[in-house]
Design an enzyme around this catalytic site. Structure first.
Site, PDB file in Angstrom:
ATOM      1  N   THR A 136      -3.260   5.313  -4.134  1.00 33.62           N
ATOM      2  CA  THR A 136      -2.185   6.119  -3.547  1.00 33.62           C
ATOM      3  C   THR A 136      -0.888   5.960  -4.335  1.00 33.62           C
ATOM      4  OG1 THR A 136      -1.617   4.385  -1.952  1.00 33.62           O
ATOM      5  CG2 THR A 136      -3.170   6.030  -1.229  1.00 33.62           C
ATOM      6  N   THR A 137      -0.598   4.722  -4.753  1.00 33.17           N
ATOM      7  CA  THR A 137       0.647   4.504  -5.492  1.00 33.17           C
ATOM      8  C   THR A 137       0.580   5.252  -6.828  1.00 33.17           C
ATOM      9  OG1 THR A 137       0.747   2.336  -4.480  1.00 33.17           O
ATOM     10  CG2 THR A 137       2.215   2.717  -6.328  1.00 33.17           C
ATOM     11  N   ASP A 139       0.824  -1.197   0.000  1.00 35.52           N
ATOM     12  CA  ASP A 139       0.000   0.000   0.000  1.00 35.52           C
ATOM     13  C   ASP A 139       0.872   1.266   0.000  1.00 35.52           C
ATOM     14  OD1 ASP A 139      -2.755   1.129   0.462  1.00 35.52           O
ATOM     15  OD2 ASP A 139      -1.669   2.024   2.129  1.00 35.52           O
ATOM     16  N   ASP A 174      -9.030  -0.599   1.596  1.00 34.71           N
ATOM     17  CA  ASP A 174      -9.062  -0.004   0.243  1.00 34.71           C
ATOM     18  C   ASP A 174     -10.312  -0.458  -0.492  1.00 34.71           C
ATOM     19  OD1 ASP A 174      -6.586   1.034   0.753  1.00 34.71           O
ATOM     20  OD2 ASP A 174      -5.593   0.187  -0.998  1.00 34.71           O
TER      21      ASP A 174
HETATM   22  N1  ATP Z   1      -6.266  -7.520 -13.247  1.00 35.99           N
HETATM   23  C1  ATP Z   1      -5.701  -6.377 -13.573  1.00 35.99           C
HETATM   24  N2  ATP Z   1      -5.097  -6.208 -14.766  1.00 35.99           N
HETATM   25  C2  ATP Z   1      -4.527  -5.042 -15.080  1.00 35.99           C
HETATM   26  N3  ATP Z   1      -4.474  -3.975 -14.283  1.00 35.99           N
HETATM   27  C3  ATP Z   1      -5.058  -4.066 -13.103  1.00 35.99           C
HETATM   28  C4  ATP Z   1      -5.707  -5.270 -12.675  1.00 35.99           C
HETATM   29  N4  ATP Z   1      -6.170  -5.073 -11.424  1.00 35.99           N
HETATM   30  C5  ATP Z   1      -5.835  -3.802 -11.087  1.00 35.99           C
HETATM   31  N5  ATP Z   1      -5.181  -3.192 -12.092  1.00 35.99           N
HETATM   32  C6  ATP Z   1      -4.657  -1.817 -12.129  1.00 35.99           C
HETATM   33  O1  ATP Z   1      -3.646  -1.643 -11.164  1.00 35.99           O
HETATM   34  C7  ATP Z   1      -3.625  -0.276 -10.751  1.00 35.99           C
HETATM   35  C8  ATP Z   1      -3.694  -0.194  -9.244  1.00 35.99           C
HETATM   36  O2  ATP Z   1      -2.590  -0.802  -8.662  1.00 35.99           O
HETATM   37  P1  ATP Z   1      -2.331  -0.761  -7.097  1.00 35.99           P
HETATM   38  O3  ATP Z   1      -3.562  -1.143  -6.387  1.00 35.99           O
HETATM   39  O4  ATP Z   1      -1.088  -1.517  -6.846  1.00 35.99           O
HETATM   40  O5  ATP Z   1      -1.988   0.757  -6.845  1.00 35.99           O
HETATM   41  P2  ATP Z   1      -2.902   1.961  -6.421  1.00 35.99           P
HETATM   42  O6  ATP Z   1      -4.329   1.567  -6.387  1.00 35.99           O
HETATM   43  O7  ATP Z   1      -2.537   3.104  -7.302  1.00 35.99           O
HETATM   44  O8  ATP Z   1      -2.350   2.302  -4.983  1.00 35.99           O
HETATM   45  P3  ATP Z   1      -2.648   1.573  -3.560  1.00 35.99           P
HETATM   46  O9  ATP Z   1      -3.518   0.396  -3.828  1.00 35.99           O
HETATM   47  O10 ATP Z   1      -1.288   1.224  -3.078  1.00 35.99           O
HETATM   48  O11 ATP Z   1      -3.312   2.625  -2.773  1.00 35.99           O
HETATM   49  C9  ATP Z   1      -4.835   0.389 -11.352  1.00 35.99           C
HETATM   50  O12 ATP Z   1      -4.456   1.163 -12.454  1.00 35.99           O
HETATM   51  C10 ATP Z   1      -5.703  -0.800 -11.759  1.00 35.99           C
HETATM   52  O13 ATP Z   1      -6.563  -0.502 -12.836  1.00 35.99           O
HETATM   53 MG    MG Z   2      -5.035  -0.116  -5.289  1.00 37.69          MG
END
Ligand code: ATP
Ligand code: MG
Length: 547
Positions: A98-99, A65, A388
């Site tokens: 957040t990332t 996260d 989340d």
């Molecule tokens: N099955 C999937 N295939 C492709 N992309 C995906 C899939 N599941 C999620 N994503 C993408 O991954 C990204 C989110 O990644 P992640 O959850 O690691 O980071 P975040 O949501 O930006 O931050 P955090 O969850 O750390 O607060 C989004 O752009 C989402 O659309």
């Molecule tokens: Mg996320």
């Protein structure tokens, strides 16, 4: 007069401050901010890795996260701190993303640095970024799709994929949707206020369950008290049920054993009367912040009251909120209207794993999730992932708008922003094009972390979007550009708009700085050597027997 000053330096700055200006200042700030973005970039997307963070005393956190990583990193650099701020804002406003927000801000700064090196003034870049932000928010609104209740599971799944929650993805997806819907109240879903997440040692993540009520990690005060109370009328106290220790020092001369037993009897009679009064109010359950001694336990058990002692402040708050009880400061001061209500209160579990379940509460919005895990670190990370997911499901219930995920909105925005840039005359064009490039770093990052060729993927995605495939994104499992909507990879619109807002604001703020004035670290304050713990102004500290 002016002549007299000529040639003399006018000192307007504290000589103990260091000063960095212009490009050098910008360079420092960008380097620091970019370092932060790079630190979280490898966790982006469903195939992102986790980070292990260990503090000086050896406590460890393993997480994916973004906000948690940055919080735990204990960052000192001021520009880097702004990046931490972005993550925090993103977490507060949208609950996820957040990332992405930090990665985007880092890239906006990185692209800005390249432009500055080509002699583009930072204000031109910030102007371009601001225009791009407004346009991007407009485009996102157009891309948004009305949500129906059946997309909620997909929303939760996208947020949980690639986190520790993968250990039991489907049951947790279902659990998040059910929990978020159960606390919906006049169109709003307040996760923070209503949902309690509790860890239960033992079992596995798959056993994680929803409880309609509150769960307290405590056992009842005595085994002879009832284990289960139906139609519970709950008294909540911030005082103990015990023989009081007198606060005033006084001497009582006891000359015979009769006198002693009489004094004891009187004290215990006092407790008995209080418990009697408490029972008269109708209470059959008591939660207290303080203690219950043997005497208190004896009379409570006699009255068949279920009592729990030494509840934490947090536990008391939860019980009060869920059952509608009022905290009372005197055992015999409880009135019927102070009592809270729950259909059932029961102690479940055995040995060290006992918990008290308060179910069917007066406030039906009080719900809990019980995470089962043998390892506390796993439970912690699953809790973060659930948080989340609950938040994003809540966002969609509240706003009713979603967009496709997998980097597809970022690609669509990049394409449209490039078109938009060509409609402008001035140099702001450069800022807008740079913004488009920065957005493409999101699908690139997701691809890189999945071990795919980011350049090929972005080319493939650009091609798909140019052909009008607005929801084409990266399927990390096939490595191909596919329709994210068909795959059910969707996210709340709110997450994406917030990423754009917080990343642009932070990048622009850092870009506008051209002067850094830093006060020198003075280390410890000057302390009179005599003002030490052992020897204060001539007064020798008493020997308390400790080393
Ligand atoms: N099955 C999937 N295939 C492709 N992309 C995906 C899939 N599941 C999620 N994503 C993408 O991954 C990204 C989110 O990644 P992640 O959850 O690691 O980071 P975040 O949501 O930006 O931050 P955090 O969850 O750390 O607060 C989004 O752009 C989402 O659309
Ligand atoms: Mg996320």
């Amino acid at each position: 007069m002016a002549g007299q000053l000529s040639g003399q330096p006018i000192i307007i700055l504290d000589k103990d401050k260091t000063r960095t200006q212009g490009r050098e200042a910008l360079g420092y700030n960008i380097t620091a901010a970019k370092a932060i973005a790079d630190a979280v970039r490898t966790t982006l997307g469903p195939k992102g890795m986790d980070k292990m963070l260990v503090n000086p005393v050896g406590d460890m956190v393993i997480t994916n996260d973004g906000a948690t990583i940055l919080r735990e990193m204990d960052i000192k650099h001021p520009a880097a701190k702004m990046m931490v701020e972005i993550a925090r804002t993103q977490e507060d406003k949208a609950g996820d993303g957040t990332t992405s927000a930090v990665v985007l801000a880092g890239e906006l700064l990185n692209k800005a640095r390249i432009l500055v090196e080509q002699n583009v003034h930072p204000t031109v870049i910030t102007k371009g970024y601001s225009l791009a932000q407004v346009k991007a928010l407009e485009i996102l609104d157009e891309l948004a799709i009305e949500a129906t209740d059946d997309v909620l599971e997909n929303i939760a799944r996208t947020a949980l994929t690639g986190k520790s929650a993968d250990l039991a993805l489907e049951p947790l997806v279902e659990l998040c949707v059910k929990t978020a819907l159960s606390i919906k109240e006049s169109g709003r879903v307040n996760v923070k206020e209503n949902i309690n997440i509790i860890h239960q040692r033992g079992g596995s993540i798959k056993d994680t369950k929803f409880v309609h009520g509150v769960v307290i990690d405590k056992a009842r005060a005595h085994k002879n008290m009832p284990k289960r109370v139906e139609k519970a009328k709950i008294a909540v106290l911030d005082t103990g049920i015990e023989i009081e220790k007198t606060k005033v020092k006084s001497k009582v001369n006891i000359t015979s054993s009769d006198m002693l037993s009489e004094a004891r009897l009187e004290e215990s009679k006092l407790v008995e009367d209080r418990v009697e009064a408490l029972a008269k109010s109708g209470a059959n359950v008591v939660f207290t912040e303080k203690g219950i001694d043997d005497t208190g336990m004896h009379y409570l058990t006699k009255k068949g009251i279920f009592a729990v002692r030494r509840c934490s402040d947090d536990e008391i708050k939860k019980i009060v909120k869920a059952t509608g009880a009022r905290v009372v400061s005197k055992v015999d001061g409880v009135e019927e209207e102070d009592l809270g209500y729950a259909d059932v209160i029961e102690e479940r579990g055995a040995g060290n794993y006992k918990m008290i379940y308060v179910e069917g509460c007066k406030n039906p919005k009080a719900v809990s999730i019980l995470i089962y895990s043998g390892a506390e670190h796993v439970a912690d990370e699953v809790e973060r992932a659930l948080d989340d997911a609950l938040r994003v499901v809540g966002d969609v219930i509240e706003d009713g708008k979603i967009v496709a995920g997998g980097g597809s909105p970022e690609m669509e925005l990049a394409m449209k922003l490039r078109d938009y840039a060509t409609t402008l005359q001035g140099r702001e064009q450069l800022g807008i094009t740079a913004y488009a490039e920065a957005l493409e770093e999101i699908p690139k990052g997701i691809a890189e972390n999945a071990g795919l060729d980011a350049i090929d993927i972005v080319a493939e995605l650009r091609n798909a979007h140019s052909k009008g495939k607005k929801t084409a994104g990266l399927n990390v499992f096939t490595g191909k550009a596919e329709d994210m909507l068909k795959l059910g990879i969707v996210e709340p619109l709110r997450v994406k708009t917030q990423i754009i807002k917080s990343a642009t604001d932070a990048a622009n703020m850092i870009l506008r700085i051209d002067d850094i004035l830093t006060a020198k670290e003075t280390g410890m304050m000057d302390v009179n050597p005599e003002h030490t713990a052992d020897y204060y102004d001539g007064i020798q500290a008493p020997d308390v027997g400790e080393d």
